[in-house]
Structure formats: structure tokens, C-alpha cells
Write a protein that holds these residues in place. Structure first.
Motif, short mmCIF file in Angstrom:
data_model
loop_
_atom_site.label_atom_id
_atom_site.label_comp_id
_atom_site.label_asym_id
_atom_site.label_seq_id
_atom_site.Cartn_x
_atom_site.Cartn_y
_atom_site.Cartn_z
N LEU A 1 65.17 5.53 -12.56
CA LEU A 1 63.95 4.97 -11.86
C LEU A 1 63.76 5.33 -10.54
N ARG A 2 64.79 5.58 -9.66
CA ARG A 2 64.54 6.22 -8.24
C ARG A 2 63.80 7.37 -8.16
N ALA A 3 64.12 8.38 -9.08
CA ALA A 3 63.25 9.60 -8.97
C ALA A 3 61.85 9.42 -9.51
N LEU A 4 61.49 8.49 -10.36
CA LEU A 4 60.40 8.24 -10.74
C LEU A 4 59.42 7.21 -9.87
N SER A 5 60.13 6.52 -8.99
CA SER A 5 59.58 5.59 -8.20
C SER A 5 58.45 6.01 -7.58
N PRO A 6 57.19 5.45 -7.40
CA PRO A 6 56.01 5.72 -6.65
C PRO A 6 56.34 5.65 -5.04
N THR A 7 57.25 4.91 -4.80
CA THR A 7 57.63 4.48 -3.52
C THR A 7 58.53 5.49 -2.76
N SER A 8 59.28 6.37 -3.65
CA SER A 8 60.46 7.09 -3.33
C SER A 8 59.91 8.46 -2.61
N LEU A 9 58.65 8.85 -3.15
CA LEU A 9 57.99 10.23 -2.81
C LEU A 9 58.96 11.19 -3.38
N PHE B 1 59.09 12.62 -17.47
CA PHE B 1 57.69 11.91 -17.99
C PHE B 1 57.62 11.86 -19.48
N PRO B 2 58.49 12.71 -20.16
CA PRO B 2 58.49 12.52 -21.79
C PRO B 2 58.55 11.05 -22.06
N ILE B 3 59.54 10.27 -21.39
CA ILE B 3 60.17 8.97 -21.58
C ILE B 3 58.73 8.03 -21.72
N LEU B 4 59.00 7.20 -22.88
CA LEU B 4 57.93 6.23 -22.82
C LEU B 4 57.92 5.28 -21.64
N GLY B 5 56.71 5.23 -21.08
CA GLY B 5 56.54 4.43 -19.96
C GLY B 5 56.79 5.14 -18.53
N ALA B 6 57.32 6.13 -18.60
CA ALA B 6 57.66 6.69 -17.13
C ALA B 6 56.37 7.21 -16.48
N ALA C 1 53.74 5.53 -16.48
CA ALA C 1 53.01 4.19 -15.79
C ALA C 1 53.74 3.85 -14.66
N PHE C 2 55.12 3.91 -14.73
CA PHE C 2 56.24 3.60 -13.71
C PHE C 2 55.76 4.15 -12.61
N ASN C 3 55.79 5.78 -12.73
CA ASN C 3 55.63 6.65 -11.73
C ASN C 3 54.15 6.25 -10.91
N SER C 4 53.15 6.19 -11.61
CA SER C 4 51.88 5.83 -11.16
C SER C 4 51.86 4.40 -10.49
N GLY C 5 52.61 3.56 -10.66
CA GLY C 5 52.68 2.14 -9.95
C GLY C 5 52.01 1.10 -11.13
N THR C 6 51.79 1.66 -12.14
CA THR C 6 51.06 0.57 -13.15
C THR C 6 52.05 -0.12 -14.08
N ALA C 7 53.19 0.14 -13.86
CA ALA C 7 54.26 -0.60 -14.69
C ALA C 7 55.53 -0.81 -13.79
N ASP D 1 58.68 -1.32 -15.19
CA ASP D 1 59.78 -0.60 -15.57
C ASP D 1 59.57 0.37 -16.39
N VAL D 2 60.49 1.08 -17.17
CA VAL D 2 60.25 2.17 -17.69
C VAL D 2 60.77 1.79 -19.19
N GLU D 3 59.67 1.61 -20.15
CA GLU D 3 59.70 0.83 -21.31
C GLU D 3 60.72 1.66 -22.13
N GLY D 4 61.03 3.05 -22.24
CA GLY D 4 61.61 3.82 -23.05
C GLY D 4 63.01 4.41 -22.64
N MET D 5 63.64 3.36 -21.69
CA MET D 5 64.97 3.78 -21.22
C MET D 5 66.00 2.68 -21.12
N ARG D 6 66.88 2.46 -22.05
CA ARG D 6 67.53 1.04 -22.28
C ARG D 6 69.09 1.39 -22.42
#
Length: 205
Positions: free
Chosen positions: A109-117, A125-130, A132-138, A140-145
Motif C-alpha cells: 500500500l505504501r509503494a502504491l500510495s499516491p501521496t508517497s511519490l 498494478f496487476p492486483i485488482l484495484g491497485a 485505482a488506489f495509486n490514482s487516488g480514486t480508491a 484501498d486495494v480490493e485485490g489484496m487480503r
């Protein structure tokens, strides 16, 4: 630039074993790493150093073959979209804190966070929702449980048989969460080599 690294544990990543209590490894670079934080790994020196200091779920051996890292094993379901990774229970960071499956998820999540640069989050990115999370439109990452205290399940956008190889990339290294202050200058990993000091444009020990 010379990199002198003191050994912590067996030199599994280097493909050799120490004959005494420690060994010194020397690397030569033409310029300083951008950072010692794997999330910011966009250059060769940063990638090489962080590969020594940090662990990933998977890794490449000296022959370039994919082998288990922090994950003892993994399975993929019949759809090719759901990967289940089983994480070692005995791993620990160099500061002594245990490495938990929650650290794996939080690191991604930290590596994908849009605020971490972060540097290059594309291996995730292949993970479901990754994306969207990286772009700031989600949120959480739906496909990581987290399934249990040693199991992490990934659901991908579509089947991808090279997904375990992507988890060996520097950006997907596992870091302690929350990260210590000045983490990019004084990193704390769980890899075979322990960070001692960094004299910019001179040496990393």
C-alpha cells in the motif's frame, strides 16, 4: 563509489557462505543511490543496495530462477487470477521487530500510495484495484487480503503467470510499518545484509 556491506546472517542472496563471523562485500558505482528506500528504487544503485538490505516475497537466485523469499510457497487457483502466498513466521527486521504478513500488505500500500511519490509501483498494478488506489480514486486495494497471520491472498485484474516474478522487484520489498524516521537515509530491512552507515558520494557500510 564503494559500497562496503557487513554481513548479517548467511549470504544466501550472494550465493556464498561466510567463513567467519562476518564478511565485507564491495560494490563500485558511478553515482550515489537516489535513496535507500526500496519504494523509490528508480535507478540501478538504489535497486542493487536495497536488494541486499531488504527481502521480498519472492527472489531470483544466482542463476536467475525464481525461488521463495519471505514466502515459503504460493499457489494459484484455476482461474489464474487468485494467488495465495504463505509467509514465513520466523522472519524479523534488523531492529528486532517480527515481520508480519500485515507488514507485507502495508508495504505494498505504501509503494502504491499516491501521496508517497514512490518510484515504480507498476509491478503491483496487476492486483485488482491497485491502479485505482495509486490514482487516488480508491481508498484501498480490493485485490489484496490477509487470510490469516501468515497468508496473503491476491486477486488480479486478469490472469498473469509472471505475477510472482513481479514480487521480486525492488519496489515490492517489505519494510517495517510504520517506517522509522529518516528511513530513506537509515533503512531497516530484513535481508541478509544490515545497514550501518552512508557517507554520501563515498561509501555505504
Amino acid at each position: 563509489m564503494r559500497l562496503r556491506t557487513l554481513l548479517c546472517g548467511l549470504l544466501l542472496a550472494a550465493g556464498c557462505r561466510p567463513s567467519g563471523p562476518s564478511r565485507t562485500l564491495e560494490y563500485y558505482f558511478t553515482y550515489d543511490p537516489r535513496s535507500l528506500d526500496p519504494a523509490f528504487s528508480t535507478d540501478v544503485p538504489t535497486g542493487e543496495v536495497t536488494a541486499l538490505l531488504f527481502d521480498n516475497l519472492t527472489r531470483f537466485d544466482v542463476d536467475g530462477q525464481l525461488v521463495p523469499g519471505l514466502a515459503t510457497r504460493w499457489e494459484v487457483d484455476g482461474t489464474g487470477r487468485t494467488y495465495t502466498f504463505h509467509v514465513r513466521r520466523d522472519a524479523a527486521f534488523h531492529d528486532g521487530r517480527p515481520l508480519r504478513v500485515a507488514d507485507v500488505r502495508a508495504s505494498f500500500l505504501r509503494a502504491l500510495s499516491p501521496t508517497s511519490l514512490g518510484g515504480r509501483p507498476w509491478p503491483l498494478f496487476p492486483i485488482l484495484g491497485a491502479r485505482a488506489f495509486n490514482s487516488g480514486t480508491a481508498a484501498d486495494v480490493e485485490g489484496m487480503r490477509i487470510a490469516d497471520d501468515s497468508t496473503l491472498v491476491f486477486t488480479l485484474e486478469e490472469p498473469l503467470n509472471i505475477f510472482p516474478k513481479l514480487l521480486a522487484m525492488p519496489t515490492t520489498a517489505i519494510v517495517p510499518m510504520p517506517t522509522p524516521e529518516d528511513f530513506d537515509q537509515e533503512p531497516v530491512g530484513s535481508g541478509p545484509w544490515r545497514f550501518v552507515s552512508w557517507s554520501h558520494d563515498d561509501a555505504i557500510v
